[in-house]
Design a protein around this motif. Structure first.
Motif, mmCIF file in Angstrom:
data_model
loop_
_atom_site.group_PDB
_atom_site.id
_atom_site.type_symbol
_atom_site.label_atom_id
_atom_site.label_comp_id
_atom_site.label_asym_id
_atom_site.label_seq_id
_atom_site.Cartn_x
_atom_site.Cartn_y
_atom_site.Cartn_z
ATOM 1 N N ALA A 124 0.727 -1.363 -0.228
ATOM 2 C CA ALA A 124 0.024 0.734 0.418
ATOM 3 C C ALA A 124 0.924 1.278 0.246
ATOM 4 C CB ALA A 124 -1.104 -0.315 1.267
ATOM 5 N N THR A 125 0.425 2.144 -0.475
ATOM 6 C CA THR A 125 1.170 3.251 -0.654
ATOM 7 C C THR A 125 0.894 4.115 0.919
ATOM 8 O OG1 THR A 125 -0.573 4.821 -1.528
ATOM 9 C CG2 THR A 125 1.379 4.037 -3.198
ATOM 10 N N LEU A 126 1.640 5.913 1.265
ATOM 11 C CA LEU A 126 1.785 6.346 2.702
ATOM 12 C C LEU A 126 1.838 7.250 2.194
ATOM 13 C CD1 LEU A 126 0.929 7.098 5.089
ATOM 14 C CD2 LEU A 126 3.022 5.513 5.559
ATOM 15 N N LYS A 130 3.369 -4.579 2.997
ATOM 16 C CA LYS A 130 4.834 -3.332 2.718
ATOM 17 C C LYS A 130 4.620 -2.292 2.352
ATOM 18 C CE LYS A 130 9.002 -2.833 0.713
ATOM 19 N NZ LYS A 130 10.495 -3.029 2.081
ATOM 20 N N ILE A 131 5.182 -1.399 3.251
ATOM 21 C CA ILE A 131 4.733 0.318 2.423
ATOM 22 C C ILE A 131 6.062 0.850 1.523
ATOM 23 C CG2 ILE A 131 4.804 2.657 3.633
ATOM 24 C CD1 ILE A 131 4.738 1.072 6.805
ATOM 25 N N GLU A 132 4.736 1.464 0.310
ATOM 26 C CA GLU A 132 5.718 2.321 -0.301
ATOM 27 C C GLU A 132 5.395 3.709 0.468
ATOM 28 O OE1 GLU A 132 6.291 2.116 -4.897
ATOM 29 O OE2 GLU A 132 4.633 3.660 -4.944
ATOM 30 N N TYR A 133 6.507 5.106 0.260
ATOM 31 C CA TYR A 133 6.488 6.294 0.948
ATOM 32 C C TYR A 133 6.673 6.657 -0.724
ATOM 33 C CZ TYR A 133 7.613 4.050 5.345
ATOM 34 O OH TYR A 133 8.026 2.772 6.316
ATOM 35 N N GLU A 134 5.103 7.316 -0.136
ATOM 36 C CA GLU A 134 4.753 8.123 -1.560
ATOM 37 C C GLU A 134 5.174 10.123 -0.913
ATOM 38 O OE1 GLU A 134 3.468 7.114 -4.261
ATOM 39 O OE2 GLU A 134 3.752 5.377 -3.312
ATOM 40 N N VAL A 135 6.367 10.747 -1.965
ATOM 41 C CA VAL A 135 6.724 12.322 -2.236
ATOM 42 C C VAL A 135 6.419 12.918 -3.103
ATOM 43 C CG1 VAL A 135 9.834 12.590 -1.510
ATOM 44 C CG2 VAL A 135 8.421 10.671 0.093
#
Ligand code: KMH
Ligand code: ZN
Length: 271
Positions: free
Chosen positions: A104-106, A138-143
């Protein structure tokens, strides 16, 4: 060099059928698009829920259908959005994570988003991170801008999050960081050691930033969420067409494209 992970951002929350007639909207259409993209080389699909009339939704049942229909068609990592659409509540946005998707995105902070404001209160971000950790997602960090990569580093230092980290630089949103080579080089210079990264260039920035990532050892996100064109003035015919091009450019650079299991290994996920 590590194999290339291609993410296909199939639908998004903002793009309309008027802008892109081949936009997948229903769970069946999203599953078909995922299948085509996986065949073309995508190992992750980033998905957003829509009701059949195109309205964005974080409805758990819509996501449940998307995930199960994609799984029926092919093996690909399904990454659910927790960004949803501007204006949704944090609670609404977090709903699909309770389905325990693989990924998932964060979003790592608030930012102007075109003519809107994409709000990410620090308290909500903490809850998102803790929930994903608890559920083994599992995290995907959105920047989207520079302060957000600073926040990733701060959280890591404080022990709020742990390696292996995977960061997605979304560059070129009006109101956020530019979609330029200089912006990407700066963002990459701020990454925590050992973190993997993807770049999602918005609009015309998609192809040049994807090419840079291929050369620099990063990974690539393409798809209608970020860009509906194949080239200036010519709409892409499908998400898969955009995936195929990136896979081709990568192979031309002697960089092989990762399968879903290879992507899981690169990202430190269970295979
Ligand atoms: N739709 C944007 C406001 C994500 O998917 O995690 C946020 C977004 C981010 O698309
Ligand atoms: Zn998204």
């Amino acid at each position: 060099m590590e194999k290339l992970i291609i993410t296909a951002a199939l639908t998004g929350a903002e793009v309309t059928r008027e802008q892109q007639p081949n936009l997948p909207i229903t769970p069946d259409e999203i599953a078909d698009a995922a299948f085509e993209c996986a065949k073309a080389g995508a190992s992750i699909v980033h998905v957003h829920g829509r009701y059949d009339d195109g309205t964005p939704t974080q409805d758990k049942e819509v996501y449940r259908q998307i995930i199960s229909k994609v799984r029926e068609r092919c093996d690909v990592i399904v990454q659910v959005s927790t960004g949803g659409a501007v204006g949704m509540t944090a609670q609404e946005r977090l709903a699909p994570v309770t389905l325990k998707p693989e990924m998932a995105t964060l979003s790592m902070g608030s930012v102007n988003f075109g003519n809107d404001v994409f709000m990410n209160h620090p308290d909500d971000m903490d809850i998102f991170a803790a929930t994903m950790k608890d559920l083994g997602v599992k995290i995907e960090y959105e920047v989207f801008d520079t302060g957000m990569i600073t926040t990733v580093n701060r959280w890591l230092k404080k022990g709020l999050i742990t390696a292996p980290l995977h960061v997605d630089f979304v560059l070129g949103i009006p109101g956020a960081m530019a979609g330029t080579p200089e912006a990407l080089m700066y963002m990459r210079s701020q990454l925590p050691a050992e973190a993997s990264w993807t770049v999602a260039g918005i609009g015309a920035a998609q192809l040049p930033l994807a090419t840079m990532a291929i050369i620099l050892g990063g990974h690539v996100r393409v798809g209608f969420e970020d860009n509906v064109y194949y080239r200036k003035g010519e709409l892409a015919t499908s998400n898969a067409q955009l995936v195929e091009r990136v896979a081709r450019i990568s192979r031309e650079h002697d960089r092989a494209v990762a399968t879903p299991d290879e992507a899981r290994k690169i990202l430190g996920m269970p295979v």
